[in-house]
Structure formats: structure tokens, C-alpha cells
Design a protein around this motif. Structure first.
Motif, PDB file in Angstrom:
ATOM      1  N   PHE A  71       0.828  -1.276   0.080  1.00 44.76           N
ATOM      2  CA  PHE A  71       0.025  -0.098  -0.022  1.00 44.76           C
ATOM      3  C   PHE A  71       1.018   1.086  -0.112  1.00 44.76           C
ATOM      4  O   PHE A  71       0.543   2.187  -0.647  1.00 44.76           O
ATOM      5  N   ILE A  72       2.044   1.202   0.661  1.00 43.99           N
ATOM      6  CA  ILE A  72       2.843   2.351   0.989  1.00 43.99           C
ATOM      7  C   ILE A  72       3.569   2.534  -0.285  1.00 43.99           C
ATOM      8  O   ILE A  72       3.599   3.652  -0.895  1.00 43.99           O
ATOM      9  N   GLU A  73       4.167   1.512  -0.999  1.00 46.38           N
ATOM     10  CA  GLU A  73       4.879   1.588  -2.309  1.00 46.38           C
ATOM     11  C   GLU A  73       4.046   2.151  -3.602  1.00 46.38           C
ATOM     12  O   GLU A  73       4.240   2.986  -4.334  1.00 46.38           O
ATOM     13  N   ASP A  74       2.706   1.613  -3.461  1.00 45.94           N
ATOM     14  CA  ASP A  74       1.542   2.178  -4.263  1.00 45.94           C
ATOM     15  C   ASP A  74       1.372   3.641  -4.186  1.00 45.94           C
ATOM     16  O   ASP A  74       1.231   4.435  -5.117  1.00 45.94           O
ATOM     17  N   GLY A  75       1.358   4.088  -2.796  1.00 47.50           N
ATOM     18  CA  GLY A  75       0.894   5.537  -2.538  1.00 47.50           C
ATOM     19  C   GLY A  75       2.225   6.553  -3.132  1.00 47.50           C
ATOM     20  O   GLY A  75       2.136   7.449  -3.641  1.00 47.50           O
ATOM     21  N   ILE A  76       3.346   6.074  -2.807  1.00 45.49           N
ATOM     22  CA  ILE A  76       4.717   6.392  -3.302  1.00 45.49           C
ATOM     23  C   ILE A  76       4.667   6.680  -4.983  1.00 45.49           C
ATOM     24  O   ILE A  76       4.988   7.629  -5.564  1.00 45.49           O
ATOM     25  N   ASP A  77       4.480   5.626  -5.587  1.00 45.59           N
ATOM     26  CA  ASP A  77       4.518   5.782  -6.947  1.00 45.59           C
ATOM     27  C   ASP A  77       3.296   6.483  -7.481  1.00 45.59           C
ATOM     28  O   ASP A  77       3.730   7.444  -8.414  1.00 45.59           O
ATOM     29  N   ARG A  78       2.045   6.753  -6.937  1.00 43.41           N
ATOM     30  CA  ARG A  78       1.033   7.407  -7.447  1.00 43.41           C
ATOM     31  C   ARG A  78       1.782   9.158  -7.274  1.00 43.41           C
ATOM     32  O   ARG A  78       1.332   9.848  -8.043  1.00 43.41           O
ATOM     33  N   VAL A  79       2.195   9.204  -6.156  1.00 45.59           N
ATOM     34  CA  VAL A  79       2.724  10.741  -5.741  1.00 45.59           C
ATOM     35  C   VAL A  79       3.755  11.014  -6.831  1.00 45.59           C
ATOM     36  O   VAL A  79       3.739  12.304  -7.334  1.00 45.59           O
ATOM     37  N   MET A  80       4.869   9.861  -6.942  1.00 46.31           N
ATOM     38  CA  MET A  80       5.692  10.454  -7.890  1.00 46.31           C
ATOM     39  C   MET A  80       5.527  10.555  -9.276  1.00 46.31           C
ATOM     40  O   MET A  80       5.989  11.537  -9.963  1.00 46.31           O
ATOM     41  N   ASN A  81       4.534   9.791  -9.865  1.00 46.13           N
ATOM     42  CA  ASN A  81       3.945   9.918 -10.952  1.00 46.13           C
ATOM     43  C   ASN A  81       3.317  11.127 -11.307  1.00 46.13           C
ATOM     44  O   ASN A  81       2.979  11.496 -12.642  1.00 46.13           O
ATOM     45  N   GLN A  82       2.813  11.886 -10.568  1.00 45.26           N
ATOM     46  CA  GLN A  82       2.261  13.231 -10.531  1.00 45.26           C
ATOM     47  C   GLN A  82       3.234  14.252 -10.645  1.00 45.26           C
ATOM     48  O   GLN A  82       2.545  15.553 -11.107  1.00 45.26           O
ATOM     49  N   LEU A  83       4.406  14.089 -10.522  1.00 47.30           N
ATOM     50  CA  LEU A  83       5.511  15.152 -10.582  1.00 47.30           C
ATOM     51  C   LEU A  83       6.053  15.250 -12.065  1.00 47.30           C
ATOM     52  O   LEU A  83       6.751  14.472 -12.458  1.00 47.30           O
ATOM     53  N   PRO A  84       5.867  16.314 -12.820  1.00 43.02           N
ATOM     54  CA  PRO A  84       6.325  16.380 -14.075  1.00 43.02           C
ATOM     55  C   PRO A  84       8.000  16.588 -14.249  1.00 43.02           C
ATOM     56  O   PRO A  84       8.446  17.011 -13.271  1.00 43.02           O
ATOM     57  N   LEU A 118      10.456  14.940 -12.741  1.00 44.60           N
ATOM     58  CA  LEU A 118      10.953  14.223 -11.904  1.00 44.60           C
ATOM     59  C   LEU A 118      10.344  12.462 -11.658  1.00 44.60           C
ATOM     60  O   LEU A 118      10.794  11.426 -11.302  1.00 44.60           O
ATOM     61  N   ARG A 119       9.148  12.521 -12.395  1.00 43.05           N
ATOM     62  CA  ARG A 119       8.648  11.122 -12.497  1.00 43.05           C
ATOM     63  C   ARG A 119       9.373  10.209 -13.540  1.00 43.05           C
ATOM     64  O   ARG A 119       9.477   8.958 -13.291  1.00 43.05           O
ATOM     65  N   VAL A 120      10.136  10.917 -14.452  1.00 48.63           N
ATOM     66  CA  VAL A 120      11.073   9.993 -15.420  1.00 48.63           C
ATOM     67  C   VAL A 120      12.069   9.698 -14.778  1.00 48.63           C
ATOM     68  O   VAL A 120      12.477   8.482 -14.880  1.00 48.63           O
ATOM     69  N   VAL A 121      12.806  10.510 -13.751  1.00 44.91           N
ATOM     70  CA  VAL A 121      13.736  10.276 -13.031  1.00 44.91           C
ATOM     71  C   VAL A 121      13.442   9.022 -12.134  1.00 44.91           C
ATOM     72  O   VAL A 121      14.446   7.925 -12.018  1.00 44.91           O
ATOM     73  N   TYR A 122      12.514   9.238 -11.317  1.00 48.62           N
ATOM     74  CA  TYR A 122      12.159   8.209 -10.432  1.00 48.62           C
ATOM     75  C   TYR A 122      11.552   6.696 -10.813  1.00 48.62           C
ATOM     76  O   TYR A 122      12.344   5.831 -10.540  1.00 48.62           O
ATOM     77  N   ASN A 123      11.167   6.570 -11.985  1.00 40.60           N
ATOM     78  CA  ASN A 123      10.733   5.452 -12.672  1.00 40.60           C
ATOM     79  C   ASN A 123      11.839   4.718 -13.311  1.00 40.60           C
ATOM     80  O   ASN A 123      12.273   3.455 -13.201  1.00 40.60           O
TER      81      ASN A 123
END
Length: 212
Positions: free
Chosen positions: A86-99, A101-106
Motif C-alpha cells: 500500500f505504501i509503495e503504491d502510494g509513493i508511486d502515485r505521488v511521484m508519477n504526478q510530478l512532471p 521527476l517522474r521520469v527520473v524516479y521510474n
């Protein structure tokens, strides 16, 4: 001593010295970064052979490494639970909302997963013919498309962190019997290096001619 001889000796020395200097620089940089971590470590001094040494920096580095290892193991244990998912899915959702930075994160997350997964498919270099008569080194990813094509990663040289993801038919590439270290060495060195032959070639005939 001829010009060819001293150039060969100089190149051989560089092959030995430069990797050692780069490795030492990276170790010193990491040590300095860890020593600068703001941890509550008081200055500690020890006396050795009549000299007083400040050991607060080594203590700070050791404490930082211990804390890092404990945090990694704690997060790893947590991620194996339903709450961790649940925590990992939440972190992924938050990071994927950041223009941006989501590319660097993924990309970084995928790179770490690739390194630690240890999948056998990721350790298989293959040859793929990209143009007529020209082959390039690629690596299996272990993934396939819905229509049965194999997904390969085609890295660029000498920077293997960039490249192309290609989908090819299983009979469109050639499997090799080389190790992943050999293929990576060839790509990283832009084709100039080989994993089992990193020494500078010696021209025996030239040496014989110089000695005459």
C-alpha cells in the motif's frame, strides 16, 4: 629507447594507474559525503604513538553505514507485507504526478530492480542485425510482447544507461556464448577493450628491431 617503446610504456602505466586513481577518488568522495552527514557524534580523540588523532569522522561514517543498512533491511521487511504494498503504491502515485521527476524516479527504480533481481534473462547478451550486414550488441530483458516478440535492450556506447528498447522476432537475433562481462566491456569501452585482454599489446618485432 625508441619513440614507439616509450609510448607503449607510458600507455601501459596509464592502464594501471588511471583506474586506481578513479577508484580512489570515488572512495574518498563517498567517505567525505558520509562524514558530512549531520549525526550527533561528538569529537573523539585517540593517542597513538604520541600523536593525537580525531576519530569523529570515521565514527560518523561507520554510524551512517549502520543506519543505512538497518533502514534498508527494515524497508525490505515492510515491503513484504500488505501494508508495504500500500505504501509503495502510494509513493508511486505521488511521484508519477510530478512532471519531469517522474521520469527520473521510474528510470532509477527500474535500474535498481534490474540490478538486484538477478534474472538469468538479463545476463544474456545477443547480436541483432540493425541494418544490412551490421550487427549490434543487445541484451535480453526476459519480456515478450502480446504478439510473441522478444523485448531486447540495445545500449549505446560508452554510456550504457541510455539506449533503445526493441521488439524483435525470436529468430531475428543471434544468441552468443559470451559472458555479460565481455559484452559490457566491449560496449563501455566503445569497442576498444576486451574483458580478458586489458594489457597493452607488445610489438615483439619492433622491440627486436630497437635492440639491434
Amino acid at each position: 629507447m625508441s619513440s614507439a617503446s616509450w609510448k607503449r610504456d607510458f600507455a601501459s602505466g596509464l592502464v594501471i594507474l588511471v583506474p586506481l586513481l578513479v577508484t580512489a577518488y570515488i572512495i574518498v568522495w563517498i567517505y567525505s559525503a558520509l562524514a558530512a552527514v549531520p549525526l550527533p557524534v561528538q569529537d573523539q580523540t585517540v593517542e597513538l604513538l604520541g600523536e593525537v588523532y580525531n576519530v569523529s569522522a570515521p565514527l560518523r561514517v561507520a554510524l551512517t553505514l549502520v543506519i543505512f543498512v538497518l533502514v534498508v533491511f527494515s524497508l525490505g521487511y515492510l515491503m513484504r507485507t500488505a501494508f508495504g504494498d500500500f505504501i509503495e503504491d502510494g509513493i508511486d502515485r505521488v511521484m508519477n504526478q510530478l512532471p519531469g521527476l517522474r521520469v527520473v524516479y521510474n528510470a532509477s527504480k527500474m535500474a535498481v530492480e534490474t540490478v538486484v533481481s538477478g534474472a538469468d534473462e538479463l545476463q544474456e547478451p545477443v547480436k541483432i542485425e540493425t541494418w544490412q550486414g551490421m550487427r549490434m550488441t543487445a541484451f535480453k530483458t526476459g519480456q515478450t510482447t502480446e504478439d510473441g516478440r522478444d523485448v531486447l535492450f540495445l545500449p549505446t556506447a560508452p554510456n550504457i544507461t541510455t539506449g533503445y528498447v526493441v521488439e524483435v522476432e525470436p529468430d531475428s537475433y543471434e544468441e552468443t556464448d559470451e559472458r555479460v562481462e565481455e559484452a559490457l566491456t566491449r560496449v563501455l569501452s566503445a569497442g576498444f577493450g576486451e574483458a580478458e585482454n586489458t594489457s597493452i599489446p607488445v610489438d615483439v618485432a619492433a622491440d627486436d628491431a630497437d635492440g639491434e
